[in-house]
Design a protein around this motif. Sequence first.
Motif, PDB file in Angstrom:
ATOM      1  N   THR A 107      21.921 -10.668  -6.547  1.00 46.50           N
ATOM      2  CA  THR A 107      22.232  -9.244  -6.666  1.00 46.50           C
ATOM      3  C   THR A 107      23.726  -9.023  -6.474  1.00 46.50           C
ATOM      4  N   ARG A 108      24.173  -7.821  -6.820  1.00 46.60           N
ATOM      5  CA  ARG A 108      25.592  -7.512  -6.620  1.00 46.60           C
ATOM      6  C   ARG A 108      25.970  -7.611  -5.147  1.00 46.60           C
ATOM      7  N   GLY A 109      25.049  -7.188  -4.279  1.00 46.29           N
ATOM      8  CA  GLY A 109      25.319  -7.277  -2.853  1.00 46.29           C
ATOM      9  C   GLY A 109      25.461  -8.717  -2.390  1.00 46.29           C
ATOM     10  N   GLU A 110      24.623  -9.591  -2.904  1.00 42.74           N
ATOM     11  CA  GLU A 110      24.698 -11.008  -2.533  1.00 42.74           C
ATOM     12  C   GLU A 110      25.994 -11.641  -3.044  1.00 42.74           C
ATOM     13  N   ILE A 111      26.398 -11.251  -4.240  1.00 40.96           N
ATOM     14  CA  ILE A 111      27.655 -11.776  -4.784  1.00 40.96           C
ATOM     15  C   ILE A 111      28.829 -11.303  -3.930  1.00 40.96           C
ATOM     16  N   LYS A 112      28.831 -10.018  -3.593  1.00 41.32           N
ATOM     17  CA  LYS A 112      29.911  -9.453  -2.787  1.00 41.32           C
ATOM     18  C   LYS A 112      29.996 -10.141  -1.434  1.00 41.32           C
ATOM     19  N   SER A 132      37.287  -8.976 -11.664  1.00 39.54           N
ATOM     20  CA  SER A 132      35.989  -9.137 -11.015  1.00 39.54           C
ATOM     21  C   SER A 132      35.754 -10.607 -10.664  1.00 39.54           C
ATOM     22  N   PRO A 133      35.116 -10.872  -9.525  1.00 35.77           N
ATOM     23  CA  PRO A 133      34.865 -12.269  -9.148  1.00 35.77           C
ATOM     24  C   PRO A 133      33.911 -12.953 -10.113  1.00 35.77           C
ATOM     25  N   LEU A 134      34.168 -14.223 -10.408  1.00 30.89           N
ATOM     26  CA  LEU A 134      33.272 -14.979 -11.264  1.00 30.89           C
ATOM     27  C   LEU A 134      31.946 -15.204 -10.541  1.00 30.89           C
ATOM     28  N   TYR A 135      30.893 -15.324 -11.325  1.00 27.39           N
ATOM     29  CA  TYR A 135      29.560 -15.479 -10.764  1.00 27.39           C
ATOM     30  C   TYR A 135      29.433 -16.830 -10.056  1.00 27.39           C
ATOM     31  N   PRO A 136      28.847 -16.855  -8.852  1.00 27.13           N
ATOM     32  CA  PRO A 136      28.669 -18.117  -8.127  1.00 27.13           C
ATOM     33  C   PRO A 136      27.820 -19.112  -8.925  1.00 27.13           C
ATOM     34  N   PRO A 137      27.981 -20.409  -8.662  1.00 28.86           N
ATOM     35  CA  PRO A 137      27.313 -21.426  -9.470  1.00 28.86           C
ATOM     36  C   PRO A 137      25.865 -21.708  -9.076  1.00 28.86           C
ATOM     37  N   ASP A 138      25.333 -21.027  -8.049  1.00 28.06           N
ATOM     38  CA  ASP A 138      24.013 -21.368  -7.514  1.00 28.06           C
ATOM     39  C   ASP A 138      22.920 -21.414  -8.575  1.00 28.06           C
ATOM     40  N   ASP A 139      22.793 -20.341  -9.348  1.00 31.90           N
ATOM     41  CA  ASP A 139      21.706 -20.265 -10.323  1.00 31.90           C
ATOM     42  C   ASP A 139      21.902 -21.249 -11.476  1.00 31.90           C
ATOM     43  N   ARG A 140      23.143 -21.486 -11.843  1.00 34.32           N
ATOM     44  CA  ARG A 140      23.407 -22.450 -12.913  1.00 34.32           C
ATOM     45  C   ARG A 140      22.960 -23.858 -12.515  1.00 34.32           C
ATOM     46  N   LYS A 141      23.011 -24.146 -11.221  1.00 34.50           N
ATOM     47  CA  LYS A 141      22.678 -25.487 -10.732  1.00 34.50           C
ATOM     48  C   LYS A 141      21.200 -25.664 -10.390  1.00 34.50           C
ATOM     49  N   ARG A 142      20.397 -24.606 -10.503  1.00 35.90           N
ATOM     50  CA  ARG A 142      18.986 -24.712 -10.170  1.00 35.90           C
ATOM     51  C   ARG A 142      18.271 -25.668 -11.120  1.00 35.90           C
ATOM     52  N   SER A 143      17.224 -26.289 -10.622  1.00 37.27           N
ATOM     53  CA  SER A 143      16.393 -27.133 -11.478  1.00 37.27           C
ATOM     54  C   SER A 143      15.525 -26.256 -12.367  1.00 37.27           C
ATOM     55  N   ASP A 144      15.037 -26.825 -13.456  1.00 34.31           N
ATOM     56  CA  ASP A 144      14.151 -26.082 -14.347  1.00 34.31           C
ATOM     57  C   ASP A 144      12.904 -25.622 -13.602  1.00 34.31           C
ATOM     58  N   LEU A 150      10.844 -18.920  -9.983  1.00 35.66           N
ATOM     59  CA  LEU A 150      11.416 -17.598  -9.736  1.00 35.66           C
ATOM     60  C   LEU A 150      11.078 -16.624 -10.848  1.00 35.66           C
ATOM     61  N   LEU A 151      11.109 -17.111 -12.091  1.00 32.35           N
ATOM     62  CA  LEU A 151      10.745 -16.253 -13.222  1.00 32.35           C
ATOM     63  C   LEU A 151       9.288 -15.828 -13.131  1.00 32.35           C
ATOM     64  N   THR A 152       8.424 -16.762 -12.775  1.00 35.12           N
ATOM     65  CA  THR A 152       6.996 -16.471 -12.658  1.00 35.12           C
ATOM     66  C   THR A 152       6.724 -15.462 -11.553  1.00 35.12           C
ATOM     67  N   SER A 153       7.548 -15.479 -10.513  1.00 33.31           N
ATOM     68  CA  SER A 153       7.364 -14.561  -9.391  1.00 33.31           C
ATOM     69  C   SER A 153       7.686 -13.120  -9.759  1.00 33.31           C
ATOM     70  N   GLY A 154       8.353 -12.928 -10.898  1.00 31.87           N
ATOM     71  CA  GLY A 154       8.715 -11.580 -11.319  1.00 31.87           C
ATOM     72  C   GLY A 154      10.012 -11.077 -10.721  1.00 31.87           C
ATOM     73  N   LEU A 155      10.778 -11.958 -10.088  1.00 30.28           N
ATOM     74  CA  LEU A 155      12.048 -11.557  -9.489  1.00 30.28           C
ATOM     75  C   LEU A 155      13.007 -11.053 -10.573  1.00 30.28           C
ATOM     76  N   LYS A 156      13.643  -9.916 -10.315  1.00 33.38           N
ATOM     77  CA  LYS A 156      14.580  -9.367 -11.290  1.00 33.38           C
ATOM     78  C   LYS A 156      15.714 -10.352 -11.544  1.00 33.38           C
ATOM     79  N   HIS A 157      16.141 -10.410 -12.794  1.00 33.97           N
ATOM     80  CA  HIS A 157      17.181 -11.368 -13.135  1.00 33.97           C
ATOM     81  C   HIS A 157      17.937 -10.912 -14.384  1.00 33.97           C
ATOM     82  N   ALA A 158      19.097 -11.493 -14.541  1.00 40.19           N
ATOM     83  CA  ALA A 158      19.873 -11.342 -15.773  1.00 40.19           C
ATOM     84  C   ALA A 158      19.901 -12.698 -16.457  1.00 40.19           C
ATOM     85  N   TRP A 159      20.364 -12.709 -17.693  1.00 37.13           N
ATOM     86  CA  TRP A 159      20.605 -13.980 -18.383  1.00 37.13           C
ATOM     87  C   TRP A 159      22.100 -14.111 -18.587  1.00 37.13           C
TER      88      TRP A 159
END
Length: 293
Positions: A107-112, A132-144, A150-159
């Motif tokens: 979320t924006r709050g987590e990024i901030k 604006s700060p670049l997006y942290p690498p956490d999600d890019r480094k996640r495993s498939d 996380l997608l199955t859980s319905g958690l809100k996300h962007a692409w």
Amino acid sequence: MTANPRQKPVFRFAPSPNGPLHLGHALSALLNRDMAISEEGRFLLRIEDIDLTRCTPEFEAGIYADLEWLAIDWERPVRRQSEHFEEYQAALDSLIAEGLAYPSFMTRGEIKTRVGSVEADGGPWPRDPDGSPLYPPDDRKRSDFDRQQLLTSGLKHAWRLDMTKAMQAVGEHLSWEETGDGNRGRIPTDPGAWGDVVLSRSDAPSSYHLSVVLDDALQGVTHVVRGLDLFPSTSVHRLLQALLGLPAPVYHHHRLITDEDGRKLSKSRSDTGLAELRERGLSPAEIRRLVGL
């Protein structure tokens, strides 16, 4: 690819109906219309209304009224982005299938918080050309597997575009042809400066970057005339054009109309709104003089 010199030039004015048009919009609309006439080309109007929360029918009606008052005519029908979400989704799906886009959950709050923590300790955090700060690498480094959970859980996300993979996929140095008020000629791109840009959000099925390159290609736009504030974004647009196999228009980034403090005009400034100026009794000819035409 670049614009075909034998093709009839196509220009477009593409405002968002999220506020009243101001003098800066008048400059852009008039320049596009004037250049289309000069080049014996076509002039299109596009309504960029992917933000369904902020864009309203009232502001859209105001756009038509302001342009008609300025004696600007455009081809019909008008392309409205909200009527073409399936096209943007198809382009996004192709990038996902090629492994060039990933879901981002912070979320924006987590990024901030993350950025603030690093900077509080004296460490630098990279920022894009807009600051604006670049997006942290956490999600890019996640495993498939983690991503799917996380997608199955319905958690809100962007692409987001995986910028490193995207630049590797293109495998060539990109540039664009610029004829505007800044640097002219072939301009080298630097899309990496933007980090992993958003392609769609949970509250909007497309981003400006993705929709604008698709719209320009689908409408056959050969000349993109817009403000200098969007000059840096052209690097991202050229990258997306290369990834999606889209033609590259000629770009013309024009000077900005600023306020007394040197800041770019905002839609919140009613004193520069075209409707307000019209009500004060100004004429279209006076608007042209105000914007330096």
